[in-house]
Design an enzyme around this catalytic site. Structure first.
Site, mmCIF file in Angstrom:
data_model
loop_
_atom_site.group_PDB
_atom_site.id
_atom_site.type_symbol
_atom_site.label_atom_id
_atom_site.label_comp_id
_atom_site.label_asym_id
_atom_site.label_seq_id
_atom_site.Cartn_x
_atom_site.Cartn_y
_atom_site.Cartn_z
ATOM 1 N N GLU A 1 -10.884 -1.198 5.532
ATOM 2 C CA GLU A 1 -9.929 -1.463 6.602
ATOM 3 C C GLU A 1 -10.550 -1.226 7.968
ATOM 4 O OE1 GLU A 1 -6.644 1.302 6.808
ATOM 5 O OE2 GLU A 1 -5.299 -0.276 7.491
ATOM 6 N N GLN B 1 0.838 -1.206 0.000
ATOM 7 C CA GLN B 1 0.000 0.000 0.000
ATOM 8 C C GLN B 1 0.870 1.252 0.000
ATOM 9 O OE1 GLN B 1 -2.317 0.403 3.563
ATOM 10 N NE2 GLN B 1 -3.699 1.921 2.722
#
Length: 386
Positions: free
Chosen positions: A243, A125
């Site tokens: 998330e 990420q």
């Protein structure tokens, strides 16, 4: 609200527990900070995928089992209790995959989703930058359109698995004149592209699970834009929503760690110490409180509700419980907390050593406790901004 598991859920727990006990590697895998270790973890992920446990929560049409949040949480808890190897597919499985399902084109879904599921592609990420901290909109990595490509220059930092990952999803600024939250684009970048350099960040425990990633004139096809050009902020918020929605830290792992703390106290002959007993008792009470909090959250999610800013309460609870548990362990262990000796009272000295140092970051990554408390104050409690 009924906080009991159904017969079907209990049967699933038994299935998962039996499979994990039979297949989880008996010996600790080499660290993911080495090529050997990363490949060993990839092979483990592929075994999970073949058994149908690669991405339980993904829809069946994309190769998952269509498991609901409770079933997924049961798997994660059993995995944490048995201490399965760290999941190097977590960013692809939990963030990039679901993001593609919502914002990806049919071609992008065909290209990447099955490879995420099979662990043939491991993703990292690219959100954090050196001068941005938790201020995601402060990113400076730039991408300039050049024909059918974008040319990317900049730097990302604290990139989990960045040293050996195959792909990175990154936010880049494509319109520097636009307001901070506009002019940002969400790109998928091949880590093997010329101009990409990943430098391992060695931690105080000697491991290198993070990397700095530098981009120098990296050419990225425009077909790898996820969503719309200059609308990457909206895509990123969807990614972060995946998330933060579900409790990311299984309650069982804290109960396990506190129980092991009690074993260490007994081994050291400190179990009758009033201060030690008070500390362990307090941590155990917090672990149980966190369990009931996660059950309440899962109940809401199972009803189809979204959690929204209340998810910050979950982040504060688990991150501070993790920090405090391993801090208490290090104080109890004294020199055994740093000296990795076979004579140490804990069954795995390296685990407690590494967990202590990693826990120091728990209240920082995924949004600091200060940021979470601001969200709780302003968006949950409705308190005025200072």
């Amino acid at each position: 609200m009924d906080l009991r598991y159904t017969d079907e859920q209990e049967a699933f727990r038994a299935e998962v527990r039996a499979w994990l006990r039979a297949h989880v590697p008996k010996e600790r895998l080499p660290t993911v900070g080495t090529r050997e270790g990363f490949d060993a973890h990839r092979a483990w992920e592929q075994e999970l995928g073949r058994a149908g446990y690669g991405a339980l929560h993904w829809p069946v049409e994309y190769g998952g089992r269509g498991a609901d949040v409770v079933m997924t949480a049961i798997f994660e808890e059993e995995y944490a209790i048995i201490e399965g190897p760290p999941r190097i597919t977590v960013l692809g499985r939990n963030l990039m995959g679901p993001t593609l399902m919502v914002h990806g084109t049919p071609e992008q879904k065909d290209r990447w989703l099955s490879r995420i599921l099979s662990a043939d592609d491991i993703w990292s990420q690219g959100f954090s930058e050196p001068d941005a901290g938790s201020d995601l909109a402060g990113l400076k990595t730039r991408a300039v359109r050049d024909g059918e490509d974008f040319i990317v220059d900049g730097q990302k930092i604290w990139t989990s698995y960045g040293t050996f990952s195959d792909w990175i999803f990154a936010l880049v600024r494509t319109d520097p004149e636009a307001p901070r939250h506009a002019g940002i684009t969400f790109l998928a970048i091949d880590m093997r592209s010329p101009g990409v350099e990943a430098r391992p960040l060695v931690q105080v425990d000697g491991r290198a699970g993070f990397a700095e990633v530098f981009f120098t004139d990296v050419r990225v096809p425009a077909t790898q834009v996820i969503g719309e050009v200059n609308r990457g902020w909206d895509v990123a918020m969807a990614t972060l929503g995946f998330e933060r929605d579900a409790p990311s830290a299984p309650a069982g792992r804290f109960e396990r760690d506190v129980a092991e703390l009690g074993s260490i106290a007994r081994a050291l002959g400190r179990d009758s110490d009033a201060g030690v007993r008070d500390t362990i008792g307090s941590l155990y009470a917090q672990a149980l409180a966190y369990r009931w909090h996660t059950m309440r959250t899962l109940t809401r999610l199972a009803r189809g509700e979204r959690i929204g800013p209340e998810g910050s309460v979950t982040k504060v609870l688990w991150s501070e419980l993790e920090r405090d548990t391993f801090a208490a362990g290090r104080e109890l262990l004294g020199p055994y907390g740093e000296v990795l000796s076979d004579e140490a009272p804990q069954t795995d000295p390296l685990r407690w050593h590494s967990k202590y140092w990693f826990s120091r970051a728990a209240t920082i990554y995924a949004g600091t406790s200060e940021i979470q408390r601001n969200i709780i104050a302003e968006r949950v409690l409705g308190l005025p901004r200072k």
